[in-house]
Design a protein around this motif. Structure first.
Motif, PDB file in Angstrom:
ATOM      1  N   ARG A   1      -2.486  10.868  10.637  1.00 46.14           N
ATOM      2  CA  ARG A   1      -3.679  10.080  10.306  1.00 46.14           C
ATOM      3  C   ARG A   1      -4.411  10.634   9.085  1.00 46.14           C
ATOM      4  NH1 ARG A   1      -6.152   6.329  13.305  1.00 46.14           N
ATOM      5  NH2 ARG A   1      -8.246   7.115  12.875  1.00 46.14           N
TER       6      ARG A   1
ATOM      7  N   PHE B   1      -3.158  11.148   6.368  1.00 47.04           N
ATOM      8  CA  PHE B   1      -2.603  10.540   5.147  1.00 47.04           C
ATOM      9  C   PHE B   1      -2.459   9.034   5.304  1.00 47.04           C
ATOM     10  CE2 PHE B   1      -0.919  14.853   5.558  1.00 47.04           C
ATOM     11  CZ  PHE B   1      -1.460  15.406   4.406  1.00 47.04           C
ATOM     12  N   ILE B   2      -3.308   8.466   6.161  1.00 46.97           N
ATOM     13  CA  ILE B   2      -3.093   7.074   6.524  1.00 46.97           C
ATOM     14  C   ILE B   2      -3.604   6.128   5.434  1.00 46.97           C
ATOM     15  CG2 ILE B   2      -5.252   6.689   7.754  1.00 46.97           C
ATOM     16  CD1 ILE B   2      -3.543   5.512  10.002  1.00 46.97           C
ATOM     17  N   ALA B   3      -4.626   6.520   4.731  1.00 52.25           N
ATOM     18  CA  ALA B   3      -5.207   5.653   3.709  1.00 52.25           C
ATOM     19  C   ALA B   3      -5.833   6.524   2.637  1.00 52.25           C
ATOM     20  CB  ALA B   3      -6.267   4.754   4.342  1.00 52.25           C
TER      21      ALA B   3
ATOM     22  N   ASP C   1      -8.703   6.897   1.525  1.00 53.83           N
ATOM     23  CA  ASP C   1      -9.964   7.581   1.812  1.00 53.83           C
ATOM     24  C   ASP C   1      -9.868   8.541   3.009  1.00 53.83           C
ATOM     25  OD1 ASP C   1      -9.685   5.756   3.784  1.00 53.83           O
ATOM     26  OD2 ASP C   1     -11.499   4.605   3.331  1.00 53.83           O
TER      27      ASP C   1
ATOM     28  N   LEU D   1      -1.919   6.494  -1.570  1.00 54.71           N
ATOM     29  CA  LEU D   1      -1.671   6.230  -0.147  1.00 54.71           C
ATOM     30  C   LEU D   1      -1.712   4.746   0.200  1.00 54.71           C
ATOM     31  CD1 LEU D   1      -3.531   9.300   1.322  1.00 54.71           C
ATOM     32  CD2 LEU D   1      -1.087   8.859   1.456  1.00 54.71           C
ATOM     33  N   ALA D   2      -2.102   3.901  -0.766  1.00 49.10           N
ATOM     34  CA  ALA D   2      -2.089   2.469  -0.495  1.00 49.10           C
ATOM     35  C   ALA D   2      -0.696   1.879  -0.681  1.00 49.10           C
ATOM     36  CB  ALA D   2      -3.090   1.763  -1.398  1.00 49.10           C
TER      37      ALA D   2
END
Ligand code: HEM
Ligand code: SF4
Ligand code: SF4
Lengths: 166, 523
Positions: free
Chosen positions: B168, B170-172, B174, B242-243
């Motif tokens: 989590r 590195f999930i997004a 931000d 990460l997007a």
């Protein structure tokens, strides 16, 4: 040992082979993680399930010591959390997250990586953090144009209006 | 272990052949395959040195890491960029050398008995090396870093370690923050320090550790890595985002091969593989049915505390203590747990001289499985059976070329536990009791089973180390061959040449004065 000249040539060749081996495999071959037209959808939560609280009656409160007269009687244990995800009407994930901790009083978490074909997709997510209740407490539906290699996240944030897709 | 015993010769022989092929170009002292541990340490110092500079210029903010590393390669390619490339390529080399070292020690069956400790302390080094390497790639925070960070955390999350999935983080875009990055840098610094500490333990039971390869080998290796750094500088991929997912990434296959392997199988299979391999390496020493050989035994009555055996023991098994009967003297003490049963100490003891007149030869430190007295008796008996014009005695080693192949009516052979077990006085003894020549068949340079045997033998015979060969012994009557177990032909060839040389050399009237022990004794 060989004659010095031959030995030096041999050494150069062997050092060269060492450098070539290291130099090549330090970056190659290129690794292809996912095919070109695929995107990744991460369904991930970290959320506390509801507790089954009960309002204490006045009688009960009176019996308690003065410093412990909390109006609500809450068990430590938290509810499981149900989650469902449909893509284009087809159910992809049905999952029940269990609370962590010895007394089942911790957060419930999940992390699922799902590959989806790029294109316009209708995503619908449903979540219920109190399994004693009927139906779904949180629902989010969105039609998204998913681009190849996009990384989408479905998460939950109580302060940001619950479920969100990003 | 049955299967282990069946497999490792299959690897040992090819490995040995490669090593011997390398000897032709490098010679034993500069042969990288014979000094893999030392090569590992040398590469590690390159990594540490270049890493310190990278650390100084690194800015650990999420936004800044990528540009601060990129700056090195672009603006400072002539210095920072080279150090960066060295850091990367030396790490890859380190992994390669470590794996070769592991395979070599295994193939040579070097994991049991007195080597148990070195073997067991080697296992955590593998984990630490890979953790350091993987963590290092994250710091760049480019696409390869992103891929590795996500793949690693997903793999870790399969184990019940974290209460919240670590992936989590590195999930997004931000989700990631500066604090996490500081932690990653901290791990990339801390784990190598742990690796260094474990390495210290790994070699601390060995004396005269091969800490660094020869100067020539170090220069060659450094030059090779520098050229590689110039020809193919280490560069970053496009920045992490990460997007998106990197559909295609370059990959350092030495360090990050675990990720494609996970994709190909599953986290469960990978963990099962990692844990069972680790467990297998750990139990390997216990599965071996090889019997431990008897260890060296000190006879205080014949020990004067000279410390030579302590100086020569390759495994730091000898310490000195107070002599039980002679005041102001010391006595050697052998630590059974460390002793490799190599006999090198018996070869170093000043009391190990066959010229002593006693019926039974006693020395200060001896091997119960092959005492010096037995060695002297065998020598006398085999020499008395010799006939022919030029009689030669060949002293060999159980781990080197098989000397029994060259035994004949004019050649007596004696195989020792290690060539280093031979006291030089035995050479003189053989020459004075009827031999026309003595040949010593030691292992190839850097190829001693007990690390130092061939080195001490040469130094003693060259009169550079105690006990020295006595000055009166004519050099023409002594020949040393460096032959491995695969070198039977070379041994036979060297012997023929040596015999021909003795026979043709007119000056060789210089025979030593004959010596008859039993007469001397009875006189
Ligand atoms: C991290 C990388 C490693 C380095 C830098 C390293 C370094 C060394 C060095 C310098 C020596 C002493 C060699 C000598 O002086 O003769 C040694 C010995 C040894 N190593 Fe390693 N080592 C590493 C990993 C391993 C691993 C992974 C294993 C196996 C599990 C291992 C097994 C051994 C054994 C059995 C010896 C003893 C050799 C003997 O007694 O003859 N090492 N190592
Ligand atoms: S036999 Fe070898 S390892 Fe043992 S004490 Fe003697 S020299 Fe050291
Ligand atoms: S070499 Fe011999 S005399 Fe010297 S300390 Fe060792 S056992 Fe004693």
């Amino acid at each position: 040992m060989l004659k010095p000249a031959a030995a030096i040539v041999g050494q150069v060749v062997l050092y060269g082979a060492f450098a070539a081996f290291i130099g090549y495999f330090a970056t190659n071959p290129i690794y292809r993680q996912i095919p070109d037209d695929i995107a990744v959808l991460k369904l991930s939560f970290s959320h506390l399930g509801e507790r089954e609280c009960r309002k204490r009656t006045q009688e009960e409160l009176d019996k308690l010591p003065r410093n412990m007269r909390a109006p609500m009687d809450c068990p430590r244990e938290r509810s499981d959390i149900k989650v469902e995800l449909d893509i284009d009407g087809e159910n992809i994930v049905t999952h029940v997250m269990q609370p962590t901790g010895l007394y089942k009083d911790g957060i419930s978490t999940m992390y699922r990586r799902i590959l989806v074909k790029a294109g316009t997709r209708k995503l619908s997510v449903r979540m219920q953090d109190n399994v004693k209740e009927e139906g779904w407490k949180f629902v989010k539906e969105e039609t998204i144009d998913i681009k190849p290699a996009q990384a989408l996240v479905i998460d939950f944030h109580p302060d940001k209006g619950g479920l969100f897709i990003k | 272990m049955k299967t282990g015993a069946a497999i490792h010769p299959l690897v040992q022989v090819p490995f040995q052949r490669c090593e011997e092929a390398f000897d032709r170009f490098f010679g034993g002292d500069h042969n990288p395959l014979r000094h893999l541990g030392a090569m590992g340490l040398f590469l590690l110092w390159i990594i540490v040195g270049s890493g310190l500079y990278l650390y100084i210029v690194l800015d650990t903010g999420v936004e800044q890491v990528y540009s601060s590393i990129g700056y090195l390669s672009e603006e400072q390619w002539y210095f920072g960029g080279i150090l960066r490339s060295l850091h990367r390529y030396a790490s890859d080399g380190f992994i390669l050398v470590m794996m070769l070292h592991l395979v070599r020690e295994w193939a040579y069956g070097r994991y049991t008995g007195f080597r148990f400790y070195s073997w067991i302390t080697g296992i955590p080094l593998i984990w630490l090396a890979f953790v350091s390497g993987i963590g290092g790639y994250w710091i760049v925070w480019d696409q390869m870093a992103q891929f590795s960070a996500i793949a690693t955390t997903e793999l870790l999350d399969w184990l019940p370690i974290f209460s919240e999935p670590s992936a989590r983080n590195f999930i997004a875009p931000d989700a990631i923050n500066d604090r996490l990055f500081t932690l990653i840098v901290f791990i990339h610094l801390g784990v190598p320090i742990l690796l260094l500490a474990t390495l210290w333990a790994h070699v601390h039971r060995i004396s005269r550790v091969d800490y660094l390869p020869s100067g020539k080998l170090m220069r060659g290796t450094l030059l090779t890595l520098l050229l590689l750094a110039l020809l193919k500088p280490a560069l970053s991929d496009i920045p992490a985002n990460l997007a998106t997912v990197a559909t295609e990434t370059r990959l350092d296959w030495f360090i990050l091969f675990i990720h494609p392997l996970t994709d190909l199988t599953s986290p469960a299979i990978i963990w099962a593989l990692l844990f069972s391999l680790t467990a297998l390496l750990t139990v390997l020493p216990f599965l071996s049915r090889r019997k431990a050989a008897p260890v060296a035994v000190v006879d205080p009555a014949n020990c004067n505390g000279c410390t030579r055996c302590q100086a020569d023991c390759p495994y730091a098994a000898v310490t000195m203590a107070k002599h039980p009967t002679r005041r102001t003297y010391q006595v050697a003490v052998v630590d059974e747990a460390l002793c490799a049963s190599c006999g090198i100490c018996a070869g170093s003891c000043p009391s190990s001289t066959p010229f002593r007149s006693q019926e039974t030869l006693h020395t200060g430190i001896d091997m119960p499985q092959f005492p010096l007295n037995t060695m002297r008796e065998a020598l006398e008996q085999r020499m008395s059976a010799l006939s022919g014009q030029t009689r030669i005695v060949v002293f060999g080693c159980d781990h080197g070329a098989d000397v029994s192949q060259v035994a004949s009516t004019d050649t007596a052979v004696l195989s020792l536990i290690c060539a280093g077990m031979l006291p030089p006085s035995f050479v003189e003894y053989a020459l004075r009791t009827g031999a026309d020549g003595v040949m010593i068949a030691g292992c190839r340079q850097g190829g001693c089973e007990y690390r130092l045997g061939e080195r001490w033998t040469v130094e003693r015979l060259n009169r550079q180390r105690e006990p020295q060969l006595r000055g009166k012994v004519p050099a023409e009557r002594l020949h040393v061959s460096f032959v491995s177990a695969n070198d039977g032909k070379i041994l036979a060839h060297d012997l023929t040449e040596f015999r021909a040389r003795i026979e043709s050399d007119q000056h060789l009237s210089n025979k030593l004065q004959p010596y008859l022990r039993r007469n001397a004794h009875h006189a």
